[in-house]
Design an enzyme around this catalytic site. Structure first.
Site, PDB file in Angstrom:
ATOM      1  CB  CYS A   1      -0.863   0.101   1.091  1.00 27.63           C
ATOM      2  SG  CYS A   1      -2.441  -1.026   1.329  1.00 27.63           S
TER       3      CYS A   1
ATOM      4  CG  HIS B   1      12.519  -1.766   2.500  1.00 32.07           C
ATOM      5  ND1 HIS B   1      12.265  -2.924   3.980  1.00 32.07           N
ATOM      6  CD2 HIS B   1      12.304  -2.532   1.397  1.00 32.07           C
ATOM      7  CE1 HIS B   1      11.968  -4.343   2.513  1.00 32.07           C
ATOM      8  NE2 HIS B   1      11.982  -3.534   1.453  1.00 32.07           N
TER       9      HIS B   1
ATOM     10  CG  HIS C   1      -3.737  20.192   5.605  1.00 29.80           C
ATOM     11  ND1 HIS C   1      -4.852  20.312   6.403  1.00 29.80           N
ATOM     12  CD2 HIS C   1      -3.076  21.532   5.095  1.00 29.80           C
ATOM     13  CE1 HIS C   1      -5.134  21.865   6.139  1.00 29.80           C
ATOM     14  NE2 HIS C   1      -3.945  22.220   4.821  1.00 29.80           N
TER      15      HIS C   1
ATOM     16  CG  HIS D   1      -2.178   3.182   4.033  1.00 32.69           C
ATOM     17  ND1 HIS D   1      -3.475   3.120   3.212  1.00 32.69           N
ATOM     18  CD2 HIS D   1      -2.215   1.953   3.964  1.00 32.69           C
ATOM     19  CE1 HIS D   1      -3.256   1.962   2.729  1.00 32.69           C
ATOM     20  NE2 HIS D   1      -2.982   1.399   3.619  1.00 32.69           N
TER      21      HIS D   1
ATOM     22  CG  HIS E   1     -17.996   5.973   6.618  1.00 30.86           C
ATOM     23  ND1 HIS E   1     -18.286   6.966   5.400  1.00 30.86           N
ATOM     24  CD2 HIS E   1     -18.010   5.728   7.848  1.00 30.86           C
ATOM     25  CE1 HIS E   1     -19.357   6.508   6.256  1.00 30.86           C
ATOM     26  NE2 HIS E   1     -19.406   6.209   7.338  1.00 30.86           N
TER      27      HIS E   1
ATOM     28  CG  ASN F   1      -6.949  -0.410   2.917  1.00 31.63           C
ATOM     29  OD1 ASN F   1      -6.473  -0.092   1.590  1.00 31.63           O
ATOM     30  ND2 ASN F   1      -6.226  -1.498   3.527  1.00 31.63           N
TER      31      ASN F   1
END
Length: 496
Positions: free
Chosen positions: A224, A303, A387, A391, A420, A424
């Site tokens: 993702c 990573h 802001h 994810h 909502h 995802n």
């Protein structure tokens, strides 16, 4: 008896003391330089014209000295401007808005679960429990093949989903920007779980008849957070190729990844992942500096794949019955927390004001020298960003980051409302969140945005953007027909 001193903790608002400290430390260089500049200015006013001429003559500068000095100044300025990194501008981005016909209601989802797992009532009950607590609404969407009863995934339908999502985003991007397909110099497509041949980049190039010398890249298997990896790749390419435009397409194709087994750890993605996609236009052209929405400030990638536990926490594999799915291990949140800690340790010095860096350094020294059990100081990232785009991987991810970064409900509103409304959507979720902030009319020139993405491997990636101009409230896009209804209250549990 001597009078008691007043309780300063009650009589003085310590909040203003902290604000004063922050202002002093963050502007310390200015406070030191201003008196020196004023003193030099006053001294120059005191000198008469004859004294200034006398001072110039005392330096004994020849024409050769002046020419060499001018050459050195011009050479240094040229070297500085030639060697500094090119600015990367985000011109515009476009998002996929699924048609109403693909909407997945809770009742529809559970009907599919009962049909697919009719002999496994415990697995059906598990999916119901997850859906009730997921934070998803009833307007999320599945691709057509997953709306069939039973689901009917195939290579052809997977390609049809990819074409629907990607071409919709690209058409919208071309319409918004006025750019032509032949103006694109770099094309990057990231899709973690669907990697056909010819590639998805080849599919886009064929559709829009792009130039034969376009630089194309197809990223797969990166989870993702691949959207921010693509941004980082585009940034590096734009540093090497002047006067270029780059398009980054982020999506996840769900059709071939519908899990039809009964393993609980592999049923979770079915409950959370939904259709989505984004196309982002980047440029390093100087002429775009006024039109661009944002300027890229930093990309930080972490990573943790060297650690076996992190590497194995998200895996695509077969269950005992041969069904392929994505397995999410129970320690996923703990691993994500460790990855986030490493990432913010790297990004902190790049973005935090001096006041927060000093407090963090003092806290670190205290723990190292005096007591390692002392509670570490958590930097206030609210001073670095206006802001936050976290994810929208699930309610637990957003809750954990809100707690660890000490964010307010409004600062995680974009993430919760995106989860909502759209679910995802993998690597494209960060762009739905940015679009939410714009649609609410909250983005102003100079505002800083922090995008945080997580992905298999295990990876935590961050991108920092600075708003280049005031953003007008969009009149079209995925939020246009529903933004007035948001934010909505999302209960802890929705009883189905």
């Amino acid at each position: 008896m001597a009078p008691k001193l007043p309780d300063f903790s009650q009589s003085v608002k310590l909040k203003y003391v902290k604000l004063g400290y922050q202002y002093l430390v963050n502007n310390l260089l200015a406070f030191l330089l201003i008196p020196i500049i004023i003193a030099l200015f006053l001294e120059s006013l005191r000198l008469s014209p004859e004294e200034i001429i006398q001072l110039w003559d005392s330096m004994h500068l020849t024409s050769l000295h002046i020419i060499c000095s001018l050459f050195l100044i011009v050479y240094s300025a040229t070297l500085f401007f030639m060697s500094r990194p090119r600015r990367v501008y985000l011109i515009e981005f476009a998002l996929f808005k699924p048609p109403q016909s693909l909407r997945v209601s809770f009742a529809g989802f559970m009907e599919h679960a009962h049909i697919v797992l009719h002999n496994e009532p415990k697995s059906v009950a598990f999916q119901k429990k997850i859906l009730e607590r997921s934070g998803l609404g009833e307007e999320t969407s599945f691709p057509p093949a997953m709306c069939f009863i039973p689901p009917s995934p195939s290579m052809r339908r997977s390609r049809e989903e990819a074409e629907l999502v990607i071409f919709s985003c690209m058409d919208s991007l071309f319409q918004k920007t006025g750019i032509r397909p032949r103006d694109i110099d770099i094309l990057i497509v990231n899709c973690s779980l669907f990697s056909p041949t010819p590639s998805l980049t080849a599919m886009v190039i064929n559709k829009y008849k792009m130039r034969s010398n376009i630089k194309s890249f197809n990223l797969s298997g990166m989870g993702c957070s691949a959207g921010l990896i693509s941004i980082d790749l585009a940034k590096d390419l734009l540093q090497q190729h002047p006067n270029s435009n780059a398009v980054v397409i982020s999506t996840e194709i769900l059709t071939p990844n519908c899990y039809l087994g009964k393993e609980r750890a592999m049923l979770l993605p079915n409950c959370l992942f939904r259709m989505g996609g984004a196309a982002v236009l980047l440029s390093n052209r100087w002429a775009e500096r006024y039109r661009a929405k944002y300027v890229l400030s930093h990309v930080v990638r972490t990573h943790k794949g060297a650690d076996d536990k992190s590497y194995n926490c998200i895996q695509q594999e077969e269950d005992p019955e041969g069904h392929v799915g994505i397995k999410l291990n129970i320690d996923l949140m703990a691993i994500a927390g460790e990855a986030l800690k490493s990432n913010i340790t790297t990004i902190g010095p790049l973005v935090l004001p001096a006041s927060e860096q000093i407090l963090f350094a003092v806290s670190l020294l205290r723990r190292k020298i005096f007591n390692s059990k002392l509670k570490p100081y958590i930097p206030d990232f609210k001073q670095a960003f206006e802001h936050f785009c976290i994810h929208a991987g699930g309610r637990a991810v957003i809750d954990e980051l809100q707690k660890n970064l000490q964010l307010t409900a409004e600062q995680v509103e974009a993430s919760r409302m995106t989860l909502h409304r759209f679910g995802n959507t993998s690597s494209s979720s960060l762009w739905y969140e940015l679009s939410y902030i714009e649609s609410k009319g909250r983005m102003r020139k100079g505002d800083r945005v922090w995008q945080i993405g997580f992905g298999s491997g295990f990876k935590c990636n961050s991108a920092v953007w600075k708003c280049n101009r005031d953003i007008k409230t969009p009149v079209e896009g995925p939020w246009a027909d529903c933004i007035d209804r948001y934010p909505v209250h999302i209960p802890e549990v929705i009883k189905l």
